[in-house]
Design an enzyme around this catalytic site. Structure first.
Site, PDB file in Angstrom:
ATOM      1  N   ASP A 121      -5.406  -3.958  -2.418  1.00 20.07           N
ATOM      2  CA  ASP A 121      -5.388  -2.501  -2.603  1.00 20.07           C
ATOM      3  C   ASP A 121      -3.987  -2.011  -2.928  1.00 20.07           C
ATOM      4  O   ASP A 121      -3.808  -1.125  -3.768  1.00 20.07           O
ATOM      5  CB  ASP A 121      -5.966  -1.780  -1.392  1.00 20.07           C
ATOM      6  CG  ASP A 121      -5.146  -1.942  -0.123  1.00 20.07           C
ATOM      7  OD1 ASP A 121      -4.506  -3.006   0.050  1.00 20.07           O
ATOM      8  OD2 ASP A 121      -5.161  -1.014   0.718  1.00 20.07           O
ATOM      9  N   GLU A 129       0.830  -1.200   0.000  1.00 18.20           N
ATOM     10  CA  GLU A 129       0.000   0.000   0.000  1.00 18.20           C
ATOM     11  C   GLU A 129       0.866   1.252   0.000  1.00 18.20           C
ATOM     12  O   GLU A 129       0.660   2.181  -0.787  1.00 18.20           O
ATOM     13  CB  GLU A 129      -0.913   0.007   1.222  1.00 18.20           C
ATOM     14  CG  GLU A 129      -1.661   1.307   1.454  1.00 18.20           C
ATOM     15  CD  GLU A 129      -1.935   1.589   2.925  1.00 18.20           C
ATOM     16  OE1 GLU A 129      -1.155   2.338   3.548  1.00 18.20           O
ATOM     17  OE2 GLU A 129      -2.921   1.042   3.447  1.00 18.20           O
TER      18      GLU A 129
END
Length: 348
Positions: free
Chosen positions: A117, A60
């Site tokens: 993500d 991330e």
């Protein structure tokens, strides 16, 4: 590669306009703010340091760093962050990144699962930079990651097209209450770019279903989404996780706004539900009580962005002053400022 560029230009024009070749890219993050961010969180190897989480790095953070470097129009910094990412995190056979790199242990990678993500942020940043800077190697790397995400983490389950948080541990075959999703992982602005990189009708369905599901995730007195949600039946907080609107969930309204979702009722509901006396907070969903109030401008800017989108309110002076302290809120602040500067300069 021309086909990929054409697709990406069409998919990203509303989010990151590409200037003609003779015109320099316009920076959406000013040089002073980017320099301060780098000085605090970027080391010489290209590692983005999460100083609020034991100084680890993760996919991330690397994806955020690459996206911010792109928004700051800094190809050299982008390449530095990408170098660490591809050499230290792209260790899996399927083309996705391991989620965590810990400087305090050896080997530095002990958990090889991915975080979807983080993968999406990396692919998205590569696609934007590759298109703007005419780097076919970035576009190719982005397309490989998007294809891997589609193959490994985009699934049809519980009557919906879903993005699993990782390739392992969240599916119906992995958990009694599976599938489990994390609504803070849904990066709405990046999904159309994933569709350009790895064409499939599943991406559009994912975007639509994610927004539909988010609106059904109304738990506890404040009717907020949990960070981890079981979809084995009616949506409910997943087993084994705290039933809370936690730190990662704070970014959901920002992701909605940056993704062009301007549903005023939804944005207002989230802003009011996640705030205590106007300040963002983590929320115990069972009781509705705040657990930690978050006054850092990086957290508060999420509410400021919503106020701009919903009411046309100008950002307060505190939101415009960037003094990085912790990695996560500092990242949110730059993403918020970049969005307002590009899409709503009237709020500055």
């Amino acid at each position: 590669m021309r086909r990929w560029r054409a697709l990406l230009l069409a998919a990203t024009v509303a989010l990151a306009p590409v200037d003609p070749p003779a015109v320099a890219q316009q920076a959406m993050i000013n040089a002073g703010a980017w320099s301060a961010y780098k000085a605090k969180f970027l080391d010489a190897t290209g590692r983005i340091i999460d100083n609020g989480n034991g100084n680890i790095s993760h996919s991330e953070g690397q994806g955020y760093g690459m996206l911010l470097a792109y928004l700051a129009a800094s190809p050299a910094d982008f390449e530095q962050i990408w170098y660490f990412t591809r050499t230290e995190l792209l260790l899996r056979d399927d083309g996705l990144a391991v989620w965590k790199w810990d400087p305090n242990v050896k080997p530095h990678v002990t958990d090889t699962n991915n975080a979807s993500d983080g993968d999406m942020l990396i692919a998205y940043a590569l696609a934007l930079a590759g298109t703007a800077w005419k780097r076919n190697d970035y576009i190719l790397a982005a397309s490989r990651m998007a294809q891997a995400l589609l193959a490994e983490t985009v699934v049809h389950a519980a009557g919906h097209t879903l993005l699993l948080p990782g390739s392992e541990g969240f599916a119906t075959t992995d958990r009694e209450d599976g599938p489990v999703v994390n609504p803070s992982y849904w990066i709405y602005e990046a999904i159309p770019v994933m569709a350009a990189l790895a064409p499939s009708d599943a991406w559009q369905k994912l975007s639509e279903d994610s927004l539909t599901l988010l609106k059904t995730m109304q738990f506890g007195p404040r009717k907020l989404p949990a960070e981890w949600v079981s979809l084995s039946g009616q949506p409910q907080p997943a087993q084994g996780f705290d039933a809370e609107f936690a730190y990662n969930a704070i970014r959901i309204p920002l992701y909605l706004a940056r993704g062009g979702v301007t549903d005023k009722a939804l944005l207002t509901h989230l802003r009011e539900g996640m705030s205590q006396d106007g300040v963002p907070a983590t929320i115990d969903l069972t009781t509705g009580r705040p657990k930690t109030v978050l006054p850092d401008p990086g957290y508060r800017i999420v509410n400021d962005v919503v106020a701009c989108v919903v009411d046309g309110a100008k950002l307060p002076g505190s939101a415009l002053q960037f003094a990085p302290a912790l990695y996560y809120p500092s990242t949110l602040q730059l993403l918020g400022l970049a969005y307002i500067g590009e899409k709503h300069p009237e709020c500055l």
